[in-house]
Enzyme design. Sequence first.
Site, PDB file in Angstrom:
ATOM      1  N   ASN A   1      22.757  33.425  47.659  1.00 36.33           N
ATOM      2  CA  ASN A   1      21.989  32.179  47.546  1.00 36.33           C
ATOM      3  C   ASN A   1      22.833  31.022  48.097  1.00 36.33           C
ATOM      4  O   ASN A   1      23.094  30.028  47.437  1.00 36.33           O
ATOM      5  CB  ASN A   1      21.554  31.914  46.094  1.00 36.33           C
ATOM      6  CG  ASN A   1      20.483  30.833  46.036  1.00 36.33           C
ATOM      7  OD1 ASN A   1      20.637  29.804  45.393  1.00 36.33           O
ATOM      8  ND2 ASN A   1      19.405  31.042  46.756  1.00 36.33           N
TER       9      ASN A   1
ATOM     10  N   GLY B   1      28.013  24.323  50.434  1.00 38.46           N
ATOM     11  CA  GLY B   1      29.357  24.504  49.874  1.00 38.46           C
ATOM     12  C   GLY B   1      29.954  25.835  50.315  1.00 38.46           C
ATOM     13  O   GLY B   1      31.120  25.915  50.720  1.00 38.46           O
ATOM     14  N   HIS B   2      29.147  26.892  50.235  1.00 34.99           N
ATOM     15  CA  HIS B   2      29.634  28.204  50.699  1.00 34.99           C
ATOM     16  C   HIS B   2      29.926  28.171  52.204  1.00 34.99           C
ATOM     17  O   HIS B   2      30.939  28.693  52.661  1.00 34.99           O
ATOM     18  CB  HIS B   2      28.570  29.284  50.476  1.00 34.99           C
ATOM     19  CG  HIS B   2      28.215  29.543  49.050  1.00 34.99           C
ATOM     20  ND1 HIS B   2      26.997  29.214  48.493  1.00 34.99           N
ATOM     21  CD2 HIS B   2      28.931  30.124  48.052  1.00 34.99           C
ATOM     22  CE1 HIS B   2      26.967  29.588  47.242  1.00 34.99           C
ATOM     23  NE2 HIS B   2      28.121  30.129  46.930  1.00 34.99           N
TER      24      HIS B   2
ATOM     25  N   SER C   1      25.120  23.788  44.008  1.00 32.22           N
ATOM     26  CA  SER C   1      25.243  24.993  43.192  1.00 32.22           C
ATOM     27  C   SER C   1      23.954  25.789  43.335  1.00 32.22           C
ATOM     28  O   SER C   1      22.870  25.202  43.447  1.00 32.22           O
ATOM     29  CB  SER C   1      25.434  24.593  41.722  1.00 32.22           C
ATOM     30  OG  SER C   1      25.136  25.690  40.879  1.00 32.22           O
TER      31      SER C   1
ATOM     32  N   ARG D   1      22.559  27.218  41.048  1.00 29.51           N
ATOM     33  CA  ARG D   1      21.755  26.954  39.846  1.00 29.51           C
ATOM     34  C   ARG D   1      20.954  25.659  39.954  1.00 29.51           C
ATOM     35  O   ARG D   1      20.043  25.441  39.157  1.00 29.51           O
ATOM     36  CB  ARG D   1      22.639  26.952  38.601  1.00 29.51           C
ATOM     37  CG  ARG D   1      23.206  28.342  38.304  1.00 29.51           C
ATOM     38  CD  ARG D   1      23.857  28.467  36.946  1.00 29.51           C
ATOM     39  NE  ARG D   1      24.108  29.857  36.606  1.00 29.51           N
ATOM     40  CZ  ARG D   1      25.260  30.510  36.796  1.00 29.51           C
ATOM     41  NH1 ARG D   1      26.303  29.889  37.316  1.00 29.51           N
ATOM     42  NH2 ARG D   1      25.377  31.784  36.462  1.00 29.51           N
TER      43      ARG D   1
END
Length: 274
Positions: free
Chosen positions: A28, A32-33, A181, A183
């Site tokens: 997901n 950031g990743h 995030s 989430r």
Amino acid sequence: MHIHSAIADLRAALKPRGRIVFVPTMGNLHAGHISLMQQARAHGDTVVASIFVNRLQFGPNEDFDKYPRTFQADCDKLAAAGVDVLFAPTESDLYPEPQEYFIEPPGIQDVLDGEFRPGHFRGVATVVTKLFNCVQPQVALFGKKDYQQLMVIRNMTRQLAMPIDIVGGETVRADDGLALSSRNGYLSAAERAEAPRLYRLLCELRQAVRCGETDFVKLEKSVIEQLTAAGWKTDYVAVRQQSDLTPPESANAPLVVLAASRLGNTRLIDNIEL
Ligand code: PAF
């Protein structure tokens, strides 16, 4: 980008590939990743990412089942970011038999996030060790948003003499400050509009410390009260020493404020170095 799910295939594919830089994820993927993937390139010859939603690090009442799984979109993003190899094991590839041997972090696993997520850091340390053994990287990158996780992994790697350099990547934020995030996708539109309050209050706390305030307990309480007034349920807001996440012994030590709070059913964490 080459994709492998079996450990043996991955190992064979990585043999001739020089210095390996590794970015483990649970998928997901967000900016950031992707920022970690891009930074990874500067550290070696071959960038390897992994996607694995690790059951071991979720508590019985946590969001393992509903954790967003977006494999195809993730692959597209990784390929576009120039990742060379994706390791995407199934549960039976990584846990072909019940996992009975664990990496047990010391006291740091029982404080802050560990206090509210018993067993979480043991699950993280165990899977990261296993992923390291599969990929055998020389360098691995982790986001600073999971500050305590980064510390657990750094300390584990050092104490167990794993020949891997651990690099922390800065937290990537939305324009309104909310830390990216996976989430965040659980938030309703109204909650999403409210969510940046957490970062704003941490910035205000930092400002107060910069202006000389040293009563950290008062500052923590004030953030918790303001979150509560806005409908949040807070697990912790804590000013800690960057070196070991223990309470500050002196205001001169490098400090970090860490927080975890719930908006509706969504638990958000964030931190900033002071
Ligand atoms: O930060 C994460 O996404 C996970 O905790 C990690 C490091 C990939 C281990 O499952």
